[in-house]
Design an enzyme around this catalytic site. Sequence first.
Site, PDB file in Angstrom:
ATOM      1  N   GLU A 116       0.899  -0.870   0.210  1.00 18.07           N
ATOM      2  CA  GLU A 116      -0.373  -0.263  -0.001  1.00 18.07           C
ATOM      3  C   GLU A 116       0.600   1.499  -0.449  1.00 18.07           C
ATOM      4  O   GLU A 116       0.804   2.551   0.593  1.00 18.07           O
ATOM      5  CB  GLU A 116      -1.370   0.011   1.373  1.00 18.07           C
ATOM      6  CG  GLU A 116      -2.023  -0.970   0.926  1.00 18.07           C
ATOM      7  CD  GLU A 116      -2.935  -1.434   0.215  1.00 18.07           C
ATOM      8  OE1 GLU A 116      -2.973  -0.837  -0.907  1.00 18.07           O
ATOM      9  OE2 GLU A 116      -3.539  -2.580   0.557  1.00 18.07           O
ATOM     10  N   HIS A 139      -2.856   2.574   8.672  1.00 20.39           N
ATOM     11  CA  HIS A 139      -4.237   1.736   7.482  1.00 20.39           C
ATOM     12  C   HIS A 139      -4.111   0.218   8.764  1.00 20.39           C
ATOM     13  O   HIS A 139      -3.020  -0.476   8.967  1.00 20.39           O
ATOM     14  CB  HIS A 139      -3.685   1.237   6.040  1.00 20.39           C
ATOM     15  CG  HIS A 139      -4.218   0.078   5.636  1.00 20.39           C
ATOM     16  ND1 HIS A 139      -6.005   0.142   5.669  1.00 20.39           N
ATOM     17  CD2 HIS A 139      -4.450  -1.106   5.403  1.00 20.39           C
ATOM     18  CE1 HIS A 139      -5.947  -0.822   5.030  1.00 20.39           C
ATOM     19  NE2 HIS A 139      -5.522  -1.808   4.542  1.00 20.39           N
ATOM     20  N   HIS A 141      -7.320  -3.571   9.692  1.00 20.15           N
ATOM     21  CA  HIS A 141      -8.611  -4.134   9.985  1.00 20.15           C
ATOM     22  C   HIS A 141      -9.561  -3.796  10.604  1.00 20.15           C
ATOM     23  O   HIS A 141      -9.745  -4.867  11.446  1.00 20.15           O
ATOM     24  CB  HIS A 141      -8.124  -5.226   8.900  1.00 20.15           C
ATOM     25  CG  HIS A 141      -7.202  -4.866   7.807  1.00 20.15           C
ATOM     26  ND1 HIS A 141      -6.723  -6.009   6.815  1.00 20.15           N
ATOM     27  CD2 HIS A 141      -7.192  -3.852   7.062  1.00 20.15           C
ATOM     28  CE1 HIS A 141      -6.218  -5.554   5.988  1.00 20.15           C
ATOM     29  NE2 HIS A 141      -6.122  -4.822   6.043  1.00 20.15           N
ATOM     30  N   GLU A 169     -18.152  12.187  21.970  1.00 18.02           N
ATOM     31  CA  GLU A 169     -16.891  13.060  21.534  1.00 18.02           C
ATOM     32  C   GLU A 169     -16.443  12.948  20.402  1.00 18.02           C
ATOM     33  O   GLU A 169     -15.063  13.507  20.360  1.00 18.02           O
ATOM     34  CB  GLU A 169     -15.835  12.502  22.766  1.00 18.02           C
ATOM     35  CG  GLU A 169     -16.360  13.613  24.508  1.00 18.02           C
ATOM     36  CD  GLU A 169     -14.525  13.533  25.149  1.00 18.02           C
ATOM     37  OE1 GLU A 169     -13.574  12.625  24.626  1.00 18.02           O
ATOM     38  OE2 GLU A 169     -15.562  13.984  26.997  1.00 18.02           O
ATOM     39  N   HIS A 210     -12.877  -3.604   3.706  1.00 15.75           N
ATOM     40  CA  HIS A 210     -11.301  -3.495   3.266  1.00 15.75           C
ATOM     41  C   HIS A 210     -11.345  -2.762   4.844  1.00 15.75           C
ATOM     42  O   HIS A 210     -10.626  -4.056   6.230  1.00 15.75           O
ATOM     43  CB  HIS A 210     -10.723  -2.994   2.825  1.00 15.75           C
ATOM     44  CG  HIS A 210      -9.410  -3.337   1.885  1.00 15.75           C
ATOM     45  ND1 HIS A 210      -8.533  -3.696   1.493  1.00 15.75           N
ATOM     46  CD2 HIS A 210      -8.959  -2.706   3.237  1.00 15.75           C
ATOM     47  CE1 HIS A 210      -7.878  -3.047   1.327  1.00 15.75           C
ATOM     48  NE2 HIS A 210      -6.641  -3.524   2.896  1.00 15.75           N
TER      49      HIS A 210
HETATM   50  P1  13P Z   1       0.696  -5.250   3.375  1.00 16.71           P
HETATM   51  O1  13P Z   1       1.108  -6.724   3.751  1.00 16.71           O
HETATM   52  O2  13P Z   1       1.672  -5.365   1.731  1.00 16.71           O
HETATM   53  O3  13P Z   1       1.382  -4.335   3.906  1.00 16.71           O
HETATM   54  O4  13P Z   1      -1.002  -5.690   2.882  1.00 16.71           O
HETATM   55  C1  13P Z   1      -1.534  -5.796   3.925  1.00 16.71           C
HETATM   56  C2  13P Z   1      -2.619  -5.051   3.701  1.00 16.71           C
HETATM   57  O5  13P Z   1      -3.456  -4.408   4.444  1.00 16.71           O
HETATM   58  C3  13P Z   1      -3.574  -4.313   2.438  1.00 16.71           C
HETATM   59  O6  13P Z   1      -4.274  -3.642   2.316  1.00 16.71           O
HETATM   60 ZN    ZN Z   2      -5.218  -3.523   4.525  1.00 16.61          ZN
END
Ligand code: 13P
Ligand code: ZN
Length: 270
Positions: A116, A139, A141, A169, A210
Amino acid sequence: MKPILEAPFLVEMIRTTTNMYNHGWDERNGGNISLLLDGKEVAQYLDVRHVIRTIPTGFTAPELDGRYFLVTGTGKYFKNVEVAPDVNLGIVRLADSGRQADLLWGFSDGGQFTSEFPAHMMSHVARLSVDPANRVVMHCHPANLLAMTYVHDLDERAFTRTLWQMCTECIVVFPEGVNVLPWMLCGTNEIGEATAEKMKTARLVVWAQHGIYGAGKDLDETFGLIETAEKAAEIYLKIAHLPLLNTISDDAMHQLEKRFGIKARAGYLD
Ligand code: 13P
Ligand code: ZN
């Protein structure tokens, strides 16, 4: 030269990846972080003239030439960062209008930065253009935010208002709201460009089905931003199937604006 493993930016990165894993936000290799470093600080720990190898990035970002980033590796597990930081993390300096990354430390098993990387670097450019203090793109999940994208309208105003209504808040922590991208193929320049565009108006960008991107001035602030949105999503999922008897009214939100000296995104409150 000071020992790199004692560098505050590295210590903080290890703490953050470990904490994110412990929150369940980064299963397997899920998630990635990039931290913009101060070149002078890096030079206290590394010979910045010594390039281990050069990695093509596949995009251009002239704004980032000469900038240093500490970044997580592709396919690497956040849970392993603390035991082998030099394998799972790398320090790169961008060159040739952002087309190449000079590796200065890390990825010692021959690995490279996250898939990413385009979304991270393009988001740094976007955030730096609106806030020169921005240093972090994160980033992950988180389950509740992710789940919410299956059952909630993805309209940004509607999505933001629901999150704001879940904890008092929230509006204080992210008054600009949350931007949302529909499902797109991850790891591409296209999702990178779309994320960066969304990053111009908010520090949180949800990737439907995602995960989420957060940006901020440091790792703590960015973690806290995602943590707050994720908590709100958790509350939403606890109540979404129940009759709603009470909420935080727009009038209450306006009181919060005054009390905390913040301004909600234009048009998001009635
Ligand atoms: P990477 O292992 O390449 O960082 O990818 C993980 C991920 O969350 C892809 O969206
Ligand atoms: Zn991801």
